[in-house]
Design an enzyme around this catalytic site. Structure first.
Site, PDB file in Angstrom:
ATOM      1  N   ASP A 197     -40.754  44.631 -31.711  1.00 52.03           N
ATOM      2  CA  ASP A 197     -41.794  44.277 -32.675  1.00 52.03           C
ATOM      3  C   ASP A 197     -41.774  42.763 -32.832  1.00 52.03           C
ATOM      4  O   ASP A 197     -40.923  42.204 -33.529  1.00 52.03           O
ATOM      5  CB  ASP A 197     -41.527  44.978 -34.017  1.00 52.03           C
ATOM      6  CG  ASP A 197     -42.611  44.656 -35.049  1.00 52.03           C
ATOM      7  OD1 ASP A 197     -43.326  43.653 -34.866  1.00 52.03           O
ATOM      8  OD2 ASP A 197     -42.723  45.397 -36.047  1.00 52.03           O
TER       9      ASP A 197
ATOM     10  N   LYS B 115     -50.396  39.087 -36.285  1.00 49.91           N
ATOM     11  CA  LYS B 115     -50.281  37.813 -36.996  1.00 49.91           C
ATOM     12  C   LYS B 115     -50.894  36.612 -36.266  1.00 49.91           C
ATOM     13  O   LYS B 115     -52.088  36.398 -36.332  1.00 49.91           O
ATOM     14  CB  LYS B 115     -48.816  37.559 -37.336  1.00 49.91           C
ATOM     15  CG  LYS B 115     -48.316  38.482 -38.472  1.00 49.91           C
ATOM     16  CD  LYS B 115     -47.014  37.997 -39.037  1.00 49.91           C
ATOM     17  CE  LYS B 115     -46.448  38.891 -40.127  1.00 49.91           C
ATOM     18  NZ  LYS B 115     -47.055  38.735 -41.419  1.00 49.91           N
TER      19      LYS B 115
ATOM     20  N   PHE C 162     -38.804  45.687 -40.669  1.00 48.07           N
ATOM     21  CA  PHE C 162     -40.129  45.859 -41.266  1.00 48.07           C
ATOM     22  C   PHE C 162     -41.153  46.036 -40.153  1.00 48.07           C
ATOM     23  O   PHE C 162     -41.206  45.235 -39.222  1.00 48.07           O
ATOM     24  CB  PHE C 162     -40.518  44.658 -42.135  1.00 48.07           C
ATOM     25  CG  PHE C 162     -41.796  44.890 -42.894  1.00 48.07           C
ATOM     26  CD1 PHE C 162     -41.785  45.541 -44.120  1.00 48.07           C
ATOM     27  CD2 PHE C 162     -43.018  44.476 -42.374  1.00 48.07           C
ATOM     28  CE1 PHE C 162     -42.969  45.796 -44.810  1.00 48.07           C
ATOM     29  CE2 PHE C 162     -44.207  44.724 -43.061  1.00 48.07           C
ATOM     30  CZ  PHE C 162     -44.182  45.379 -44.283  1.00 48.07           C
TER      31      PHE C 162
END
Ligand SMILES: Cc1ncc(COP(=O)(O)O)c(C=O)c1O
Length: 399
Positions: free
Chosen positions: A224, A253, A139
């Site tokens: 990532d 995040k 993702f």
């Protein structure tokens, strides 16, 4: 005061219908707890999906935001600002990287990484070096390039045509990458641990193998670490567990302590392909978000919260393994540090809803995995309370 029901009715009329929200309206938070508009308290093991590493309203972050807001909120990247320079320096000091590009989200950080990899490949490998290899179940975000990189049909369906130049291989399968990589490969993009894909930790030699393949073919390795980065897995960055350094890393995040910030970090040699005018973001790394991120990162470093996440995550996993023994529907417990998944033999959504009723916030990672991503400041009592609530819910059998 407006009631929760009234607010949810209004939301149903005016908000884009993109989220399957739980029926609760949250109002304030402190540490690992949040309260809804009716005053009910919840233990928060979602933490904004791995965002609130320092919990809610940590005094260091609140102070940094208040001080910076009173001084300077935003100026263009046409000018230098101290908080951005300080934060970039700190990130470089504590990672493999030499340079940082700031943006506003994980998807945007991946966009920057994809653009940089393509430009670097054109300059160093020629016109044929265009392909980016990504992993099934991964993702990377919802913008069209990040979505194309996200090798999961359920996210891509309906948004075709996707971008050309991407190839998908199964996660944790070196042979498959070996067969796919070559002189046409610009980069391999991978999460060191798959988050949304169900908290999947790769086998021991996997990331080493990817590094080797990149070194022999001239492709770049992009990690990532939007979900795994900034202390969550027991190291500041997950790649440290394996001692494998990427050429590019993306963060978001937890970096901003709750404010929206993304970052793309790169080595000097790779970052050199970005020159003035090649990439930009109006809000990227503005004074407010970089001041908040600097306070967040400094606190995580000073209080050694990344290292603390390892034993605390171990306690959480031990407790979950005990729960597993009592409930045959629990198929697996996996994770690293305070990023932990519990796989069930059925969809987790009803379990999450029952936990919410009992005052525990949990999210899913895929349909059948419950994700535990509490703030890094979580203590043993909170871990025990969360596991007890889940144990009770699973025991009710109706979930
Ligand atoms: C590994 C990973 N990359 C990228 C993203 C996208 O981040 P954002 O939602 O900030 O665009 C996410 C979000 O969950 C993620 O987990």
């Amino acid at each position: 005061m407006t009631s929760a029901d009234e607010l949810m009715t209004r939301a149903g009329r005016c908000l884009a219908n993109t989220y399957a929200r739980f029926p609760v309206v949250l109002e304030r938070g402190e540490g690992c707890r949040v309260w809804d508009v009716e005053g009910k308290e919840y233990l928060d093991f979602v933490a904004g999906i791995a965002v609130c590493a320092l919990g809610h309203c940590h005094p260091a972050v609140v102070r940094a935001i208040q001080d910076q807001a009173a001084k300077l909120l935003h100026v263009s990247n046409l000018y230098y600002i101290e908080p951005q320079i300080r934060l970039a320096g700190l990130l470089c000091e504590h990672s493999f990287a030499d340079r940082v590009f700031f943006c506003n989200s994980g998807a945007e950080a991946n966009e920057a990484a994809i653009k940089l990899a393509r430009k670097h490949a054109k300059e160093h490998g020629g016109a044929e070096r265009i392909e980016i290899i990504t992993m099934e179940g991964g993702f990377h975000g919802r913008t069209i390039a990040a979505l194309t990189a996200t090798a999961q049909a359920k996210y891509q369906k309906g948004f075709e045509p996707l971008l050309p130049g991407f190839r998908y291989v199964p996660f944790d399968d070196l042979r498959a990458v070996e067969a796919a990589v070559g002189a046409h490969t610009a980069a391999i993009l991978v999460e060191p641990i798959q988050g949304e894909g169900g908290i999947r930790v790769p086998s021991e030699g996997y990331l080493h193998g990817l590094r080797k393949l990149c070194d022999t073919t001239g492709a770049l390795l992009i990690f990532d670490e939007v979900q795994t980065g900034v202390g969550r897995t027991g190291r500041l960055f997950a790649y440290e567990h394996w001692g494998v350094e990427p050429d590019i890393m993306v963060l978001a995040k937890a970096l901003g302590g709750g404010l929206p910030i993304g970052a793309m970090l790169a080595t000097e040699a790779v970052a050199a392909s970005f020159t003035p005018g090649t990439h930009a973001a109006t809000f990227g790394g503005n004074p407010l978000v970089t001041a908040a991120a600097w306070a967040t990162l400094t606190t995580i470093l000073e209080e050694n919260l990344a290292r603390r996440a390892a034993p605390m995550g171990g306690k959480l996993m031990d407790a979950l393994r005990s729960v597993q023994q009592a409930h045959p529907g629990v198929k697996a417990i996996r994770g690293l540090g305070l990023l932990v998944g519990m796989e069930l033999d059925r969809e987790v959504r009803p379990v999450l809803a029952r936990c919410l009723d009992r005052g525990l916030l949990l999210s899913g990672a895929g349909e059948k995995v419950i994700r535990f991503a509490p703030p890094l400041i979580v203590d043993e009592h909170e871990v025990k309370r969360a596991v007890d609530i889940l144990d009770t819910v699973l025991g009710e059998g109706t979930a």
